[in-house]
Every structure is written in structure tokens, then in C-alpha cells.
Write a protein that holds these residues in place. Sequence first.
Motif, PDB file in Angstrom:
ATOM      1  N   GLU A 139      33.266  -3.218  21.906  1.00  0.00           N
ATOM      2  CA  GLU A 139      32.175  -2.996  22.852  1.00  0.00           C
ATOM      3  C   GLU A 139      32.290  -4.018  23.978  1.00  0.00           C
ATOM      4  O   GLU A 139      32.787  -5.133  23.777  1.00  0.00           O
ATOM      5  CB  GLU A 139      30.819  -3.137  22.173  1.00  0.00           C
ATOM      6  N   THR A 140      31.824  -3.646  25.149  1.00  0.00           N
ATOM      7  CA  THR A 140      31.867  -4.542  26.304  1.00  0.00           C
ATOM      8  C   THR A 140      30.518  -5.235  26.464  1.00  0.00           C
ATOM      9  O   THR A 140      29.468  -4.588  26.414  1.00  0.00           O
ATOM     10  CB  THR A 140      32.205  -3.771  27.592  1.00  0.00           C
ATOM     11  N   VAL A 141      30.560  -6.546  26.648  1.00  0.00           N
ATOM     12  CA  VAL A 141      29.356  -7.332  26.883  1.00  0.00           C
ATOM     13  C   VAL A 141      29.506  -8.040  28.223  1.00  0.00           C
ATOM     14  O   VAL A 141      30.607  -8.447  28.611  1.00  0.00           O
ATOM     15  CB  VAL A 141      29.134  -8.365  25.745  1.00  0.00           C
ATOM     16  N   SER A 142      28.407  -8.156  28.952  1.00  0.00           N
ATOM     17  CA  SER A 142      28.444  -8.774  30.273  1.00  0.00           C
ATOM     18  C   SER A 142      27.347  -9.827  30.369  1.00  0.00           C
ATOM     19  O   SER A 142      26.230  -9.623  29.877  1.00  0.00           O
ATOM     20  CB  SER A 142      28.267  -7.711  31.367  1.00  0.00           C
ATOM     21  N   PHE A 156      31.587 -19.757  32.115  1.00  0.00           N
ATOM     22  CA  PHE A 156      30.893 -18.974  31.099  1.00  0.00           C
ATOM     23  C   PHE A 156      31.519 -19.225  29.731  1.00  0.00           C
ATOM     24  O   PHE A 156      32.740 -19.317  29.607  1.00  0.00           O
ATOM     25  CB  PHE A 156      30.979 -17.477  31.417  1.00  0.00           C
ATOM     26  N   HIS A 157      30.665 -19.292  28.715  1.00  0.00           N
ATOM     27  CA  HIS A 157      31.100 -19.325  27.316  1.00  0.00           C
ATOM     28  C   HIS A 157      30.232 -18.322  26.556  1.00  0.00           C
ATOM     29  O   HIS A 157      29.005 -18.472  26.501  1.00  0.00           O
ATOM     30  CB  HIS A 157      30.945 -20.726  26.721  1.00  0.00           C
ATOM     31  N   VAL A 158      30.883 -17.287  25.998  1.00  0.00           N
ATOM     32  CA  VAL A 158      30.177 -16.196  25.331  1.00  0.00           C
ATOM     33  C   VAL A 158      30.514 -16.238  23.839  1.00  0.00           C
ATOM     34  O   VAL A 158      31.684 -16.366  23.462  1.00  0.00           O
ATOM     35  CB  VAL A 158      30.558 -14.835  25.940  1.00  0.00           C
ATOM     36  N   PHE A 159      29.467 -16.106  22.992  1.00  0.00           N
ATOM     37  CA  PHE A 159      29.644 -16.202  21.548  1.00  0.00           C
ATOM     38  C   PHE A 159      28.940 -15.030  20.871  1.00  0.00           C
ATOM     39  O   PHE A 159      27.857 -14.608  21.297  1.00  0.00           O
ATOM     40  CB  PHE A 159      29.046 -17.503  20.997  1.00  0.00           C
ATOM     41  N   LEU A 160      29.548 -14.513  19.803  1.00  0.00           N
ATOM     42  CA  LEU A 160      28.879 -13.635  18.854  1.00  0.00           C
ATOM     43  C   LEU A 160      28.793 -14.425  17.560  1.00  0.00           C
ATOM     44  O   LEU A 160      29.787 -14.596  16.849  1.00  0.00           O
ATOM     45  CB  LEU A 160      29.647 -12.335  18.633  1.00  0.00           C
ATOM     46  N   PRO A 167      36.075 -14.264  27.890  1.00  0.00           N
ATOM     47  CA  PRO A 167      35.538 -13.465  29.003  1.00  0.00           C
ATOM     48  C   PRO A 167      36.472 -13.453  30.206  1.00  0.00           C
ATOM     49  O   PRO A 167      37.308 -14.345  30.392  1.00  0.00           O
ATOM     50  CB  PRO A 167      34.226 -14.172  29.335  1.00  0.00           C
ATOM     51  N   PHE A 168      36.295 -12.427  31.022  1.00  0.00           N
ATOM     52  CA  PHE A 168      36.984 -12.318  32.303  1.00  0.00           C
ATOM     53  C   PHE A 168      35.952 -12.606  33.386  1.00  0.00           C
ATOM     54  O   PHE A 168      34.932 -11.919  33.500  1.00  0.00           O
ATOM     55  CB  PHE A 168      37.575 -10.915  32.473  1.00  0.00           C
ATOM     56  N   LEU A 169      36.195 -13.652  34.195  1.00  0.00           N
ATOM     57  CA  LEU A 169      35.198 -14.132  35.156  1.00  0.00           C
ATOM     58  C   LEU A 169      35.384 -13.466  36.514  1.00  0.00           C
ATOM     59  O   LEU A 169      36.510 -13.236  36.966  1.00  0.00           O
ATOM     60  CB  LEU A 169      35.296 -15.648  35.314  1.00  0.00           C
ATOM     61  N   SER A 170      34.243 -13.194  37.169  1.00  0.00           N
ATOM     62  CA  SER A 170      34.249 -12.610  38.512  1.00  0.00           C
ATOM     63  C   SER A 170      33.072 -13.182  39.284  1.00  0.00           C
ATOM     64  O   SER A 170      32.089 -13.677  38.710  1.00  0.00           O
ATOM     65  CB  SER A 170      34.144 -11.082  38.459  1.00  0.00           C
ATOM     66  N   TRP A 171      33.147 -13.103  40.601  1.00  0.00           N
ATOM     67  CA  TRP A 171      32.042 -13.553  41.444  1.00  0.00           C
ATOM     68  C   TRP A 171      32.079 -12.835  42.786  1.00  0.00           C
ATOM     69  O   TRP A 171      33.128 -12.372  43.237  1.00  0.00           O
ATOM     70  CB  TRP A 171      32.107 -15.074  41.667  1.00  0.00           C
ATOM     71  N   TRP A 177      29.596 -13.392  37.219  1.00  0.00           N
ATOM     72  CA  TRP A 177      29.421 -12.714  35.956  1.00  0.00           C
ATOM     73  C   TRP A 177      30.705 -12.805  35.130  1.00  0.00           C
ATOM     74  O   TRP A 177      31.776 -13.112  35.646  1.00  0.00           O
ATOM     75  CB  TRP A 177      29.020 -11.252  36.157  1.00  0.00           C
ATOM     76  N   ALA A 178      30.551 -12.516  33.852  1.00  0.00           N
ATOM     77  CA  ALA A 178      31.684 -12.543  32.920  1.00  0.00           C
ATOM     78  C   ALA A 178      31.596 -11.310  32.029  1.00  0.00           C
ATOM     79  O   ALA A 178      30.528 -10.996  31.500  1.00  0.00           O
ATOM     80  CB  ALA A 178      31.655 -13.812  32.072  1.00  0.00           C
ATOM     81  N   ASN A 179      32.720 -10.621  31.892  1.00  0.00           N
ATOM     82  CA  ASN A 179      32.815  -9.468  30.992  1.00  0.00           C
ATOM     83  C   ASN A 179      33.723  -9.836  29.822  1.00  0.00           C
ATOM     84  O   ASN A 179      34.781 -10.437  30.017  1.00  0.00           O
ATOM     85  CB  ASN A 179      33.380  -8.249  31.718  1.00  0.00           C
TER      86      ASN A 179
END
Length: 441
Positions: A139-142, A156-160, A167-171, A177-179
Amino acid sequence: MLLSSNLPFCLKEPPEQVTLELQPAWVAVDEVFTVKCHVPSVAPLENLTLTLLQGNQELHRKNFMSLAVASQRAEITISVKAQRKDDRCNFSCSAELDLSSRGGELFHANSAIKVLRSFEFSQHPQIWVSPLLEVGMAETVSCEVARVFPAKEVMFHVFLGDQELSPFLSWEEDTAWANATVRAMETGDQELSCLVSLGPMEQKTREPVHVYSFPPPILEIEELYPLAGTDINVTCTGHVLTSPSPTLWLQGVPDLPAPGEPAWLSLTTREEDDGRNFSCEASLEVQGQRFIKTTTIQLHVLYEPRLEESGCPGNQTWMEGTEQMLACIPRGNPTPSLVCTWNGVIFDLEVPQKATQNHTGIYCCTATNQLGSVSKDIALIVQGLDEGNSSTIFIIIIVALGVGVIIIALYLNYRPCKMERRKLPYRQKEKNKEEESQIAV
């Protein structure tokens, strides 16, 4: 640099160390920061000038004539409100000790350059994720933060749970944002978190998710390749990892089974069942949402070859001089092989033949598979071009006669009406004369 030996004073200490401080080094936009410059030891102090610079622009200048003492620590401090344009600006301090009025020289020293970082980070990050995740499914999370500057430096640091994602960072402009792709491996309630940092600032957002397990249902056919006339069972069951137990539906079974029980049917296979698809559908409700998964299996019924009239006509006609192929398609499973002979010679069924009178005759075709064989005679007639033209002329004559009969019938039906219309003016004239005579009487 040495002083002249004829100075009228003995205490002289040039500014050898100039120190610049920025407090804080990272400052939020519209907040105040302090620029401080000091020289630990210099004399004579009344001849010293300190200058604060932002890049090449002078911010503040200060001399110490009113604080003249033999030796004293010199210092200058100013407060500035940070703007976005101040980000990555260079600040420095320059110290000058001018002894030219005492017959000396000019001493000059500079501080090290300090870089100011200004930022804007007032919004909390937001997480976009489905509240329900399926075990093993990607699943994709943003995670997104708005009104942030400079956006391209946001981390960004994303955790489950304890698992950190990549994540893949964009601006774009003031939004970053990070996907990331998340793949949960354990069922139950978990937490997805996003930690966003910029300079000394950090903000964290959490979002609860529920992980469920729902593999496709299991569809089993007792025998996938049965002979025609065989009794078989078809069973539809839920996967053991599905939680809770799903609702099952098997195509062809009108009633739903009890929860946790399989759905099944029995049938006797026929030739018509070859290629028949059976589908098993499982329905699962998780936190008010219903999910459906289907498993499909195709049944293959084995039977002897058939040469039916629909696929292999017993009487066929070719037109002389045209490209033709013998029409004969056998039925059977496994797919039968077909061999046709003509005058004792095998006839090539895959190459078009230019029809001649010599092709007229009886062809014997035999279809064979592992279960048996069947033969059929095909009577082939090659029709000459003259015969074909005669038939066409005959058809044209029949059509022309039909059209002629219709035209004559319409004419005969129309003529009396036409004669009647011609008599109408005469009858009206006679009627008018009668009325006039009656009036005269």
C-alpha cells in the motif's frame, strides 16, 4: 604588524582575535536573532572601531572613544528580525585599530564568517493512508507538510510500528511530501507515524491502522480432467488465514453455507461441460467495510472425437476457379487430429486449393484422439462457371417477373380510382343544373 618606536605611549595591543556569534544559528522567520562581536583584548580602546557586516553590507558600526582605558574588552551586539531572504546569509565582524594620530599604523582584523539559517515550520504534517491494510499487500502511504521553508531541506522518517520505511521525497514551492510503500506482515491494530524535521525543529504525526488477513478462497475440483459421464465434487472453502471467517458462495449452489462451513456441489460431467468455469466467492467484513475475493477454475471434460454436421458438413460445393479449403472441424477433448483422403491419397487441409472439376468426389475424413476415432464421408461438388452464371440469370429473371407482377397489380388498382376522379367534375356539373331548374320553377 609592528608599531612605530616613537609612539608617545607604552601600552599598545592590536586586535589579534575577533569573535562573531549568531544566536541562534537557526531562527524562525519573523523571530529575532542576535549578532554579537567582541575583541578580548585591545589597546588603546579609544582608537578601535568595530563593524558588523551582512555579506558586504554594513549593519552597524561602533567606536569606543568614550570608553578609553588602558586596556579593555571591546564588544558590540545588535538584534535583527529574521526574514526568508536572510537564509544562508554571511555575517562577519571587522575590527580596526587606527594609531595614525599617534604616529602609529592602522591595524585590521576580521572574524570568521558565520552563516545564518532562517526557516518557517508552523504546520503539523499530515498522513494519507488507508485505515485498513491487508497482510502482505503493498500500500502507498504519503506524509505531507505545508507552509514550510526551505521545503527542499525537509527530512522525513516514516514508520509502521517499529519498522522504518524508505520514503521518496518531493517538494514544490512551500510544500514537501514523502511517499512510501508499506507492507504489513502482522494482523491487528498498529500505528503509522511520520517524523518531519527541519533544522532544530521536529514534528511527529501518528495515524492508527488496522491490519487484516484475507487470502483468496480455495476452490477444488475432485478431478480437473474427468471423462464425460464421471461424477465429481466441487468444493469452495475459506482460507485458514482469513480472519474472521468469510461468507462463501459457489456458482451453481443456490443456498449459502453456514459460517465457517464449505460450499460444495456434485455433478455428472457432460461434453457440454468442457471449458466450464466454476467460481468461488468469499466475502469478508472488516470494520464496516466489505471485501470480496474470487477464485476461478476451468473444468476440462475428456470425450471421444465428433464430426458434427455444423462443423463438418457432409455435402459441400466449390465454385470452379476459386481458392477453396475443405471445411471440416472436429470436436473432442483432447483436440483430435484430422486426416482426409481423396482417391486413396491424403488431402492437404491447410493449403487452399484452386477448385477444378477434378476435385469433385467423395472425401473420407477421420478424427482421432487418445480416446478413439470417428470417420465421415464428405461429398464435394465443383460447380462450373456456366452453371453459376445460369443460376444467376435464373434468379434475375425470377426477380424481374416478381417486380412486373407487382407493377401491373398496382396499375389495375389505381386505374378505376383515376376514372372515378375524372367523372367527378361532370357529375357535379349535372347536379348544379338540376338545382338551378328547381330554383326557376
